[in-house]
Design an enzyme around this catalytic site. Structure first.
Site, PDB file in Angstrom:
ATOM      1  N   ASP A  14       0.818  -1.219   0.000  1.00 42.29           N
ATOM      2  CA  ASP A  14       0.000   0.000   0.000  1.00 42.29           C
ATOM      3  C   ASP A  14       0.856   1.275   0.000  1.00 42.29           C
ATOM      4  O   ASP A  14       0.628   2.174   0.809  1.00 42.29           O
ATOM      5  CB  ASP A  14      -0.943   0.028   1.221  1.00 42.29           C
ATOM      6  N   GLU A 181     -11.004   0.573  -4.405  1.00 41.98           N
ATOM      7  CA  GLU A 181     -10.326   1.004  -3.172  1.00 41.98           C
ATOM      8  C   GLU A 181      -9.075   1.788  -3.528  1.00 41.98           C
ATOM      9  O   GLU A 181      -8.815   2.049  -4.699  1.00 41.98           O
ATOM     10  CB  GLU A 181      -9.963  -0.212  -2.315  1.00 41.98           C
TER      11      GLU A 181
HETATM   12  C1  6LW Z   1      -5.868  -2.057   2.049  1.00 37.21           C
HETATM   13  C2  6LW Z   1      -6.824  -2.250   0.942  1.00 37.21           C
HETATM   14  C3  6LW Z   1      -6.726  -3.695   0.716  1.00 37.21           C
HETATM   15  O1  6LW Z   1      -6.283  -1.065   2.905  1.00 37.21           O
HETATM   16  O2  6LW Z   1      -5.983  -4.304   1.675  1.00 37.21           O
HETATM   17  O3  6LW Z   1      -7.400  -5.613  -0.311  1.00 37.21           O
HETATM   18  C4  6LW Z   1      -5.877  -3.412   2.715  1.00 37.21           C
HETATM   19  N1  6LW Z   1      -7.355  -4.315  -0.167  1.00 37.21           N
HETATM   20  O4  6LW Z   1      -6.527  -1.452  -0.156  1.00 37.21           O
HETATM   21  C5  6LW Z   1      -4.667  -3.702   3.524  1.00 37.21           C
HETATM   22  O5  6LW Z   1      -3.499  -3.696   2.744  1.00 37.21           O
END
Ligand code: 6LW
Length: 504
Positions: A14, A181
Protein backbone atom coordinates in the site's frame (compact mmCIF):
# COMPACT_ATOMS: atom_id res chain seq x y z
CA UNK A 1 14.12 4.99 -17.12
CA UNK A 2 15.30 2.01 -15.07
CA UNK A 3 13.81 1.64 -11.65
CA UNK A 4 14.98 -0.98 -9.18
CA UNK A 5 12.03 -3.29 -8.64
CA UNK A 6 11.10 -4.06 -5.97
CA UNK A 7 11.66 -0.41 -5.09
CA UNK A 8 11.29 -1.14 -1.36
CA UNK A 9 11.66 -4.90 -0.82
CA UNK A 10 9.96 -7.02 1.81
CA UNK A 11 6.68 -6.51 3.67
CA UNK A 12 5.82 -2.98 2.38
CA UNK A 13 2.32 -2.90 0.89
CA UNK A 14 0.00 0.00 0.00
CA UNK A 15 2.72 2.57 -0.81
CA UNK A 16 2.08 6.28 -1.04
CA UNK A 17 4.66 8.89 -2.02
CA UNK A 18 5.14 12.66 -2.09
CA UNK A 19 7.91 14.96 -3.37
CA UNK A 20 8.94 17.84 -1.10
CA UNK A 21 11.88 20.14 -1.87
CA UNK A 22 13.60 17.61 -4.10
CA UNK A 23 13.19 14.63 -1.76
CA UNK A 24 10.69 11.81 -2.22
CA UNK A 25 9.04 10.36 0.88
CA UNK A 26 7.20 7.05 0.84
CA UNK A 27 5.09 5.27 3.47
CA UNK A 28 3.63 1.73 3.67
CA UNK A 29 1.18 -0.33 5.78
CA UNK A 30 2.19 -2.17 8.96
CA UNK A 31 -1.04 -3.80 10.33
CA UNK A 32 -0.57 -5.07 13.92
CA UNK A 33 3.17 -4.31 14.05
CA UNK A 34 4.87 -1.39 15.77
CA UNK A 35 6.44 0.99 15.03
CA UNK A 36 3.81 1.72 12.43
CA UNK A 37 4.17 3.24 8.95
CA UNK A 38 7.84 3.41 7.99
CA UNK A 39 8.91 6.61 6.24
CA UNK A 40 11.44 6.02 3.45
CA UNK A 41 13.27 8.90 1.74
CA UNK A 42 15.14 9.23 -1.56
CA UNK A 43 16.54 12.08 -3.63
CA UNK A 44 16.95 10.03 -6.84
CA UNK A 45 13.99 7.63 -6.52
CA UNK A 46 16.45 4.76 -6.75
CA UNK A 47 18.22 4.65 -3.40
CA UNK A 48 15.90 4.71 -0.41
CA UNK A 49 16.65 5.10 3.26
CA UNK A 50 14.27 4.48 6.15
CA UNK A 51 14.34 7.75 8.11
CA UNK A 52 11.75 6.97 10.78
CA UNK A 53 8.24 5.75 11.46
CA UNK A 54 4.96 7.63 11.92
CA UNK A 55 3.64 5.56 14.84
CA UNK A 56 6.36 5.32 17.46
CA UNK A 57 4.23 5.83 20.61
CA UNK A 58 1.56 3.27 21.56
CA UNK A 59 -1.15 5.92 22.06
CA UNK A 60 -0.87 7.00 18.41
CA UNK A 61 -2.15 3.67 17.14
CA UNK A 62 -3.95 1.98 20.04
CA UNK A 63 -2.95 -1.35 18.53
CA UNK A 64 -2.78 -3.35 21.82
CA UNK A 65 -5.80 -5.42 20.74
CA UNK A 66 -5.60 -5.01 16.96
CA UNK A 67 -6.87 -8.19 15.29
CA UNK A 68 -4.30 -9.94 13.11
CA UNK A 69 -4.32 -8.44 9.62
CA UNK A 70 -6.22 -5.35 10.76
CA UNK A 71 -4.59 -2.31 12.37
CA UNK A 72 -2.66 0.09 10.14
CA UNK A 73 -4.06 -0.02 6.58
CA UNK A 74 -3.00 2.01 3.58
CA UNK A 75 -1.51 5.36 4.57
CA UNK A 76 -1.48 8.36 2.20
CA UNK A 77 1.34 10.90 2.63
CA UNK A 78 0.91 14.52 1.51
CA UNK A 79 2.49 17.92 2.25
CA UNK A 80 0.98 21.40 2.43
CA UNK A 81 2.09 24.73 3.88
CA UNK A 82 5.14 23.31 5.62
CA UNK A 83 3.34 20.36 7.19
CA UNK A 84 3.50 16.65 6.35
CA UNK A 85 0.22 14.73 6.61
CA UNK A 86 -0.32 10.99 6.83
CA UNK A 87 -3.95 9.87 6.68
CA UNK A 88 -4.67 6.20 7.34
CA UNK A 89 -7.26 3.68 8.50
CA UNK A 90 -6.62 1.91 11.80
CA UNK A 91 -8.88 -1.02 10.89
CA UNK A 92 -10.74 -2.55 13.82
CA UNK A 93 -9.56 0.36 15.99
CA UNK A 94 -9.34 4.16 15.85
CA UNK A 95 -10.75 4.34 12.31
CA UNK A 96 -9.65 7.15 9.98
CA UNK A 97 -6.78 9.11 11.58
CA UNK A 98 -4.67 12.06 10.36
CA UNK A 99 -1.14 12.49 11.72
CA UNK A 100 1.00 15.57 11.07
CA UNK A 101 4.69 16.39 11.42
CA UNK A 102 6.95 19.28 10.56
CA UNK A 103 9.73 16.89 9.68
CA UNK A 104 9.07 13.56 7.95
CA UNK A 105 11.33 11.62 10.32
CA UNK A 106 9.04 12.76 13.14
CA UNK A 107 7.94 13.25 15.77
CA UNK A 108 4.43 12.78 14.37
CA UNK A 109 1.32 13.98 16.20
CA UNK A 110 -0.96 11.80 18.33
CA UNK A 111 -3.48 11.70 15.46
CA UNK A 112 -6.87 13.28 14.85
CA UNK A 113 -9.77 10.87 14.29
CA UNK A 114 -12.15 11.75 11.42
CA UNK A 115 -15.44 10.30 12.65
CA UNK A 116 -17.25 11.06 9.38
CA UNK A 117 -15.12 8.71 7.24
CA UNK A 118 -16.90 5.35 7.09
CA UNK A 119 -14.50 3.26 5.05
CA UNK A 120 -10.84 2.50 4.31
CA UNK A 121 -7.87 3.77 2.29
CA UNK A 122 -8.34 7.52 2.84
CA UNK A 123 -6.70 10.07 0.54
CA UNK A 124 -6.16 13.75 1.33
CA UNK A 125 -6.20 16.71 -1.02
CA UNK A 126 -7.40 20.31 -0.93
CA UNK A 127 -9.70 22.18 -3.31
CA UNK A 128 -8.87 25.59 -4.80
CA UNK A 129 -10.25 27.28 -1.68
CA UNK A 130 -8.11 25.21 0.65
CA UNK A 131 -10.96 22.97 1.85
CA UNK A 132 -9.65 19.49 2.75
CA UNK A 133 -11.17 16.64 0.72
CA UNK A 134 -10.92 13.13 2.12
CA UNK A 135 -11.63 10.56 -0.60
CA UNK A 136 -11.95 6.94 0.54
CA UNK A 137 -13.19 3.47 -0.24
CA UNK A 138 -16.67 2.98 1.22
CA UNK A 139 -16.07 -0.48 2.70
CA UNK A 140 -18.08 -0.71 5.91
CA UNK A 141 -15.81 -2.04 8.66
CA UNK A 142 -18.21 -2.25 11.61
CA UNK A 143 -21.87 -2.55 12.58
CA UNK A 144 -24.67 -4.50 10.90
CA UNK A 145 -23.53 -3.54 7.37
CA UNK A 146 -19.97 -4.82 7.85
CA UNK A 147 -18.46 -5.93 4.52
CA UNK A 148 -20.82 -3.85 2.36
CA UNK A 149 -19.11 -1.70 -0.23
CA UNK A 150 -20.26 1.80 -1.12
CA UNK A 151 -17.76 2.59 -3.90
CA UNK A 152 -15.43 5.59 -3.76
CA UNK A 153 -16.76 8.36 -1.53
CA UNK A 154 -15.67 11.73 -0.29
CA UNK A 155 -16.21 14.18 2.54
CA UNK A 156 -15.08 17.76 3.18
CA UNK A 157 -13.26 17.88 6.50
CA UNK A 158 -12.08 20.50 8.96
CA UNK A 159 -8.56 19.30 9.74
CA UNK A 160 -8.41 21.43 12.90
CA UNK A 161 -11.33 19.67 14.58
CA UNK A 162 -11.87 16.48 12.59
CA UNK A 163 -15.45 17.55 11.87
CA UNK A 164 -17.14 16.59 8.59
CA UNK A 165 -18.20 19.76 6.76
CA UNK A 166 -20.04 18.14 3.84
CA UNK A 167 -20.73 14.73 2.35
CA UNK A 168 -20.35 11.84 2.05
CA UNK A 169 -20.70 12.00 -1.73
CA UNK A 170 -20.40 9.12 -4.18
CA UNK A 171 -17.70 9.78 -6.80
CA UNK A 172 -17.25 6.54 -8.72
CA UNK A 173 -17.71 2.83 -8.20
CA UNK A 174 -14.99 1.73 -10.61
CA UNK A 175 -15.39 -0.32 -13.77
CA UNK A 176 -17.18 -3.23 -12.12
CA UNK A 177 -14.40 -5.29 -10.58
CA UNK A 178 -14.58 -6.08 -6.88
CA UNK A 179 -13.28 -3.79 -4.13
CA UNK A 180 -12.88 -0.33 -5.67
CA UNK A 181 -10.33 1.00 -3.17
CA UNK A 182 -7.06 2.89 -2.69
CA UNK A 183 -8.40 6.13 -4.23
CA UNK A 184 -6.04 9.03 -4.81
CA UNK A 185 -7.18 12.38 -6.10
CA UNK A 186 -4.87 14.65 -8.16
CA UNK A 187 -5.27 18.07 -9.68
CA UNK A 188 -3.70 18.32 -13.16
CA UNK A 189 -4.44 21.37 -15.28
CA UNK A 190 -8.20 21.85 -15.37
CA UNK A 191 -8.93 18.25 -14.46
CA UNK A 192 -9.17 16.32 -11.25
CA UNK A 193 -8.08 12.70 -11.68
CA UNK A 194 -9.30 9.92 -9.43
CA UNK A 195 -7.05 6.85 -9.53
CA UNK A 196 -8.23 3.71 -7.76
CA UNK A 197 -7.41 0.01 -7.36
CA UNK A 198 -9.94 -2.67 -8.28
CA UNK A 199 -10.17 -6.43 -8.51
CA UNK A 200 -8.98 -7.26 -4.99
CA UNK A 201 -5.41 -7.32 -3.73
CA UNK A 202 -4.69 -10.79 -5.17
CA UNK A 203 -4.12 -11.85 -8.80
CA UNK A 204 -7.05 -9.75 -10.08
CA UNK A 205 -5.60 -6.46 -8.82
CA UNK A 206 -5.33 -3.45 -11.11
CA UNK A 207 -5.36 0.35 -11.33
CA UNK A 208 -8.11 2.35 -13.04
CA UNK A 209 -8.65 6.06 -13.56
CA UNK A 210 -11.46 8.57 -13.98
CA UNK A 211 -11.59 12.37 -14.17
CA UNK A 212 -13.86 15.33 -13.54
CA UNK A 213 -13.69 19.12 -13.73
CA UNK A 214 -15.10 19.29 -10.22
CA UNK A 215 -13.45 17.22 -7.45
CA UNK A 216 -16.82 16.76 -5.74
CA UNK A 217 -18.80 15.60 -8.78
CA UNK A 218 -19.28 12.24 -10.50
CA UNK A 219 -16.13 11.09 -12.29
CA UNK A 220 -15.98 9.97 -15.94
CA UNK A 221 -14.01 6.69 -16.41
CA UNK A 222 -10.95 6.71 -18.66
CA UNK A 223 -11.10 5.05 -22.10
CA UNK A 224 -8.55 2.29 -21.39
CA UNK A 225 -9.07 0.92 -17.91
CA UNK A 226 -7.36 -0.76 -16.20
CA UNK A 227 -4.31 1.39 -16.91
CA UNK A 228 -2.19 -1.16 -15.07
CA UNK A 229 -2.71 -4.82 -14.18
CA UNK A 230 -0.82 -8.11 -14.34
CA UNK A 231 -4.15 -9.98 -14.22
CA UNK A 232 -4.03 -13.26 -16.26
CA UNK A 233 -0.50 -12.58 -17.49
CA UNK A 234 2.70 -14.47 -16.79
CA UNK A 235 4.54 -11.32 -15.70
CA UNK A 236 7.04 -11.95 -12.87
CA UNK A 237 5.44 -9.27 -10.70
CA UNK A 238 1.81 -10.09 -9.96
CA UNK A 239 -1.08 -8.53 -7.98
CA UNK A 240 0.04 -5.08 -9.17
CA UNK A 241 -2.28 -2.36 -7.94
CA UNK A 242 -2.89 0.11 -5.11
CA UNK A 243 -0.86 2.83 -6.83
CA UNK A 244 -0.07 6.44 -6.01
CA UNK A 245 1.38 9.02 -8.44
CA UNK A 246 4.23 11.39 -7.85
CA UNK A 247 5.72 13.90 -10.31
CA UNK A 248 9.49 14.13 -10.51
CA UNK A 249 11.43 17.41 -10.59
CA UNK A 250 12.21 16.78 -14.28
CA UNK A 251 8.55 16.56 -15.24
CA UNK A 252 7.91 12.82 -15.35
CA UNK A 253 5.19 10.96 -13.48
CA UNK A 254 5.96 7.81 -11.53
CA UNK A 255 3.57 5.38 -9.92
CA UNK A 256 4.44 3.55 -6.71
CA UNK A 257 2.32 0.45 -6.22
CA UNK A 258 2.14 -2.88 -4.48
CA UNK A 259 2.95 -6.22 -6.07
CA UNK A 260 4.25 -9.69 -5.27
CA UNK A 261 7.01 -11.86 -6.70
CA UNK A 262 5.53 -15.36 -6.90
CA UNK A 263 7.79 -18.32 -7.47
CA UNK A 264 6.78 -21.87 -8.34
CA UNK A 265 4.47 -23.40 -10.89
CA UNK A 266 1.14 -22.16 -12.16
CA UNK A 267 -0.30 -20.99 -8.84
CA UNK A 268 3.05 -19.86 -7.39
CA UNK A 269 3.74 -18.43 -3.95
CA UNK A 270 5.15 -15.09 -2.80
CA UNK A 271 7.31 -15.64 0.25
CA UNK A 272 7.97 -11.99 1.03
CA UNK A 273 4.36 -10.81 0.83
CA UNK A 274 3.30 -7.56 -0.82
CA UNK A 275 6.25 -5.29 -1.65
CA UNK A 276 6.58 -1.78 -3.11
CA UNK A 277 7.29 -1.45 -6.84
CA UNK A 278 7.35 1.51 -9.24
CA UNK A 279 6.69 2.23 -12.89
CA UNK A 280 6.47 5.22 -15.20
CA UNK A 281 3.23 6.87 -16.26
CA UNK A 282 2.83 8.77 -19.54
CA UNK A 283 0.19 11.42 -20.26
CA UNK A 284 -1.41 11.02 -23.68
CA UNK A 285 -2.41 13.95 -25.85
CA UNK A 286 -6.05 13.48 -24.88
CA UNK A 287 -5.06 13.97 -21.25
CA UNK A 288 -5.44 10.36 -20.11
CA UNK A 289 -2.52 8.48 -18.55
CA UNK A 290 -1.04 5.11 -19.47
CA UNK A 291 1.32 3.13 -17.28
CA UNK A 292 4.32 1.04 -18.29
CA UNK A 293 4.22 -2.61 -17.22
CA UNK A 294 6.16 -3.16 -14.00
CA UNK A 295 9.60 -4.57 -14.78
CA UNK A 296 11.36 -6.91 -12.42
CA UNK A 297 14.80 -5.52 -11.62
CA UNK A 298 15.91 -6.43 -8.11
CA UNK A 299 19.10 -4.93 -6.73
CA UNK A 300 21.89 -7.44 -7.23
CA UNK A 301 24.55 -8.52 -4.80
CA UNK A 302 24.55 -9.80 -1.29
CA UNK A 303 22.78 -7.86 1.49
CA UNK A 304 24.66 -8.31 4.75
CA UNK A 305 23.40 -6.94 8.01
CA UNK A 306 25.12 -7.81 11.28
CA UNK A 307 23.45 -6.04 14.15
CA UNK A 308 24.69 -6.05 17.71
CA UNK A 309 22.94 -4.69 20.76
CA UNK A 310 25.38 -2.10 22.06
CA UNK A 311 23.34 0.88 20.82
CA UNK A 312 19.64 1.79 20.94
CA UNK A 313 17.46 -0.18 18.50
CA UNK A 314 17.24 1.34 15.01
CA UNK A 315 13.96 2.13 13.21
CA UNK A 316 13.93 -1.22 11.35
CA UNK A 317 12.87 -3.42 14.26
CA UNK A 318 9.25 -4.57 14.57
CA UNK A 319 7.28 -5.94 17.51
CA UNK A 320 3.69 -7.13 17.71
CA UNK A 321 0.97 -4.85 19.13
CA UNK A 322 3.61 -2.98 21.16
CA UNK A 323 6.87 -1.19 20.56
CA UNK A 324 10.22 -2.95 20.22
CA UNK A 325 11.58 -0.80 23.05
CA UNK A 326 8.91 -2.16 25.43
CA UNK A 327 10.23 -5.74 25.13
CA UNK A 328 13.95 -5.29 24.34
CA UNK A 329 16.14 -5.35 27.45
CA UNK A 330 19.55 -3.98 26.39
CA UNK A 331 20.81 -3.52 29.98
CA UNK A 332 20.74 -6.91 31.69
CA UNK A 333 23.53 -8.29 29.52
CA UNK A 334 25.51 -5.33 28.12
CA UNK A 335 26.02 -5.51 24.36
CA UNK A 336 23.40 -8.23 24.08
CA UNK A 337 19.66 -8.44 23.87
CA UNK A 338 17.71 -10.08 26.67
CA UNK A 339 14.10 -11.01 26.00
CA UNK A 340 11.87 -11.94 28.92
CA UNK A 341 9.47 -14.69 27.87
CA UNK A 342 5.73 -14.30 28.44
CA UNK A 343 3.95 -16.91 26.32
CA UNK A 344 4.61 -18.69 23.06
CA UNK A 345 4.43 -17.43 19.49
CA UNK A 346 0.73 -18.27 19.22
CA UNK A 347 -0.16 -15.78 21.96
CA UNK A 348 -1.57 -12.38 20.99
CA UNK A 349 1.44 -10.59 22.51
CA UNK A 350 4.45 -12.80 21.84
CA UNK A 351 7.83 -11.48 22.95
CA UNK A 352 9.13 -11.30 19.38
CA UNK A 353 11.50 -8.74 17.93
CA UNK A 354 11.96 -8.94 14.17
CA UNK A 355 12.86 -7.32 10.87
CA UNK A 356 11.44 -7.70 7.37
CA UNK A 357 12.84 -10.43 5.12
CA UNK A 358 14.25 -8.39 2.24
CA UNK A 359 15.38 -10.97 -0.31
CA UNK A 360 14.05 -14.10 -1.98
CA UNK A 361 17.04 -16.03 -0.59
CA UNK A 362 17.78 -15.15 3.02
CA UNK A 363 19.45 -16.40 6.18
CA UNK A 364 18.89 -15.10 9.69
CA UNK A 365 21.08 -16.24 12.57
CA UNK A 366 21.72 -15.46 16.21
CA UNK A 367 23.64 -17.13 19.01
CA UNK A 368 21.19 -17.84 21.79
CA UNK A 369 21.93 -18.41 25.46
CA UNK A 370 18.97 -20.38 26.78
CA UNK A 371 20.31 -21.29 30.21
CA UNK A 372 17.78 -19.06 31.98
CA UNK A 373 14.83 -19.32 29.63
CA UNK A 374 13.42 -20.81 26.44
CA UNK A 375 13.59 -18.94 23.18
CA UNK A 376 15.08 -18.74 19.72
CA UNK A 377 14.50 -17.42 16.22
CA UNK A 378 11.45 -17.51 13.97
CA UNK A 379 10.09 -16.58 10.57
CA UNK A 380 6.60 -15.24 11.06
CA UNK A 381 3.48 -14.31 9.10
CA UNK A 382 1.09 -14.38 12.04
CA UNK A 383 0.29 -16.29 15.25
CA UNK A 384 -0.77 -19.42 13.39
CA UNK A 385 1.66 -19.25 10.50
CA UNK A 386 5.19 -19.36 11.85
CA UNK A 387 8.32 -21.51 11.64
CA UNK A 388 10.55 -21.42 14.71
CA UNK A 389 13.72 -22.85 16.16
CA UNK A 390 13.78 -22.88 19.95
CA UNK A 391 16.55 -23.66 22.43
CA UNK A 392 16.25 -24.76 26.05
CA UNK A 393 19.29 -25.54 28.16
CA UNK A 394 19.06 -27.39 31.49
CA UNK A 395 22.73 -26.94 32.33
CA UNK A 396 23.64 -30.41 31.10
CA UNK A 397 22.49 -30.22 27.50
CA UNK A 398 20.61 -27.97 25.09
CA UNK A 399 17.49 -29.25 23.41
CA UNK A 400 16.78 -27.52 20.11
CA UNK A 401 13.28 -27.85 18.65
CA UNK A 402 12.27 -26.87 15.14
CA UNK A 403 8.57 -26.24 14.72
CA UNK A 404 6.54 -25.60 11.57
CA UNK A 405 3.09 -24.24 12.38
CA UNK A 406 0.29 -23.50 9.93
CA UNK A 407 -3.37 -23.12 10.91
CA UNK A 408 -4.50 -26.38 12.50
CA UNK A 409 -1.28 -28.31 11.87
CA UNK A 410 1.99 -28.39 13.81
CA UNK A 411 5.04 -30.53 13.25
CA UNK A 412 8.26 -30.48 15.26
CA UNK A 413 11.74 -31.98 15.23
CA UNK A 414 14.27 -32.02 18.11
CA UNK A 415 18.00 -32.53 18.61
CA UNK A 416 20.18 -32.60 21.71
CA UNK A 417 23.39 -30.56 21.77
CA UNK A 418 25.92 -29.75 24.49
CA UNK A 419 24.93 -27.15 27.09
CA UNK A 420 25.88 -23.52 26.35
CA UNK A 421 25.12 -20.87 23.74
CA UNK A 422 23.97 -22.25 20.41
CA UNK A 423 23.84 -20.53 17.03
CA UNK A 424 20.42 -20.93 15.44
CA UNK A 425 19.76 -20.17 11.74
CA UNK A 426 16.75 -20.18 9.48
CA UNK A 427 17.68 -20.36 5.82
CA UNK A 428 15.20 -19.59 3.02
CA UNK A 429 16.45 -21.06 -0.25
CA UNK A 430 14.95 -21.29 -3.73
CA UNK A 431 13.33 -24.58 -4.62
CA UNK A 432 15.58 -26.65 -6.86
CA UNK A 433 14.50 -26.83 -10.48
CA UNK A 434 13.81 -30.27 -11.96
CA UNK A 435 17.14 -30.15 -13.75
CA UNK A 436 18.79 -29.76 -10.33
CA UNK A 437 17.11 -32.83 -8.96
CA UNK A 438 13.97 -31.27 -7.56
CA UNK A 439 10.82 -33.30 -7.88
CA UNK A 440 7.45 -31.95 -9.06
CA UNK A 441 6.25 -30.77 -5.63
CA UNK A 442 9.52 -28.93 -5.03
CA UNK A 443 9.37 -27.13 -8.35
CA UNK A 444 5.86 -25.89 -7.57
CA UNK A 445 6.78 -23.93 -4.46
CA UNK A 446 8.37 -20.59 -3.52
CA UNK A 447 11.25 -21.78 -1.39
CA UNK A 448 12.37 -24.14 1.33
CA UNK A 449 13.23 -23.14 4.87
CA UNK A 450 16.04 -25.01 6.56
CA UNK A 451 16.33 -25.06 10.36
CA UNK A 452 19.98 -25.33 11.47
CA UNK A 453 21.62 -25.35 14.92
CA UNK A 454 25.36 -25.01 15.38
CA UNK A 455 27.21 -25.92 18.52
CA UNK A 456 30.99 -25.88 18.38
CA UNK A 457 31.90 -26.85 14.83
CA UNK A 458 28.91 -29.06 14.28
CA UNK A 459 25.93 -28.01 12.14
CA UNK A 460 22.75 -29.94 12.80
CA UNK A 461 19.95 -29.55 10.25
CA UNK A 462 16.75 -30.34 12.10
CA UNK A 463 14.32 -29.90 9.23
CA UNK A 464 13.77 -28.57 5.71
CA UNK A 465 10.21 -27.38 5.22
CA UNK A 466 8.29 -26.14 2.19
CA UNK A 467 8.09 -22.34 2.32
CA UNK A 468 4.75 -21.96 0.51
CA UNK A 469 2.83 -22.03 3.79
CA UNK A 470 4.55 -18.80 4.77
CA UNK A 471 3.58 -16.87 1.64
CA UNK A 472 1.06 -14.18 0.74
CA UNK A 473 -1.11 -16.71 -1.11
CA UNK A 474 -1.36 -19.24 1.73
CA UNK A 475 -1.12 -17.18 4.90
CA UNK A 476 -3.44 -14.52 3.45
CA UNK A 477 -2.72 -12.21 6.34
CA UNK A 478 -1.83 -9.07 4.30
CA UNK A 479 1.63 -8.78 5.87
CA UNK A 480 4.85 -10.57 4.87
CA UNK A 481 7.69 -12.50 6.37
CA UNK A 482 9.25 -11.05 9.49
CA UNK A 483 12.42 -12.73 10.79
CA UNK A 484 12.92 -12.38 14.50
CA UNK A 485 14.18 -13.33 17.92
CA UNK A 486 11.76 -14.51 20.60
CA UNK A 487 11.49 -15.73 24.18
CA UNK A 488 8.76 -18.03 25.51
CA UNK A 489 9.75 -18.32 29.19
CA UNK A 490 12.48 -16.87 31.40
CA UNK A 491 15.37 -14.70 30.21
CA UNK A 492 16.88 -15.51 26.84
CA UNK A 493 20.04 -13.73 25.70
CA UNK A 494 20.94 -13.05 22.03
CA UNK A 495 24.39 -11.96 20.84
CA UNK A 496 23.15 -10.25 17.66
CA UNK A 497 21.00 -10.48 14.56
CA UNK A 498 22.79 -11.57 11.42
CA UNK A 499 20.96 -11.34 8.11
CA UNK A 500 22.25 -12.14 4.67
CA UNK A 501 20.19 -12.19 1.52
CA UNK A 502 20.34 -12.19 -2.25
CA UNK A 503 18.08 -12.56 -5.29
CA UNK A 504 19.39 -15.96 -6.28
C1 6LW B 1 -5.87 -2.06 2.05
C2 6LW B 1 -6.82 -2.25 0.94
C3 6LW B 1 -6.73 -3.70 0.72
O1 6LW B 1 -6.28 -1.06 2.91
O2 6LW B 1 -5.98 -4.30 1.68
O3 6LW B 1 -7.40 -5.61 -0.31
C4 6LW B 1 -5.88 -3.41 2.71
N1 6LW B 1 -7.36 -4.32 -0.17
O4 6LW B 1 -6.53 -1.45 -0.16
C5 6LW B 1 -4.67 -3.70 3.52
O5 6LW B 1 -3.50 -3.70 2.74
Amino acid sequence: MTLPNPLIPGFNPDPSAVLVDGTFYLVTSTFEYLPGIPVYASTDFENWERIGNVLTRPEQGELENAPTGLGVWAPTIRHRDGLFYVIVTIAGGRGCVVYTAERPEGPWSDGLVLEGVEGIDPDLNWDENGVALVTYSGLVMKGPDIGKHGGIRQVDVDLATGETLAGPRDLWSGTGFKFPEAPHLYRRGDWWYLMIAEGGTERGHGVSIARSRDPRAQFEPGPANPILSARSTNRPIQNTGHGDLVDTPDGRTLMVLLGVRPRGGTQAFSALGRETFATEVHWREDGWPTADPVHLDPRQGEVEESLTFDAPLDAGWLAIRRTPESIADLDSAPGRLTLHGAGDLTSSHPVFLGRRQLNQTATVASTVDARAGRGGIAVRYDEQTVYSLLAEDDGTSTTVTAEARVPGIVQSWSATLPSGPVELSLISEPAPGMELGGDWAEVMTSDFVRFVARSGDEDVELARVDGRYLSAETAASFTGRVLGLFAVTGDVVFDGYRYSGSER
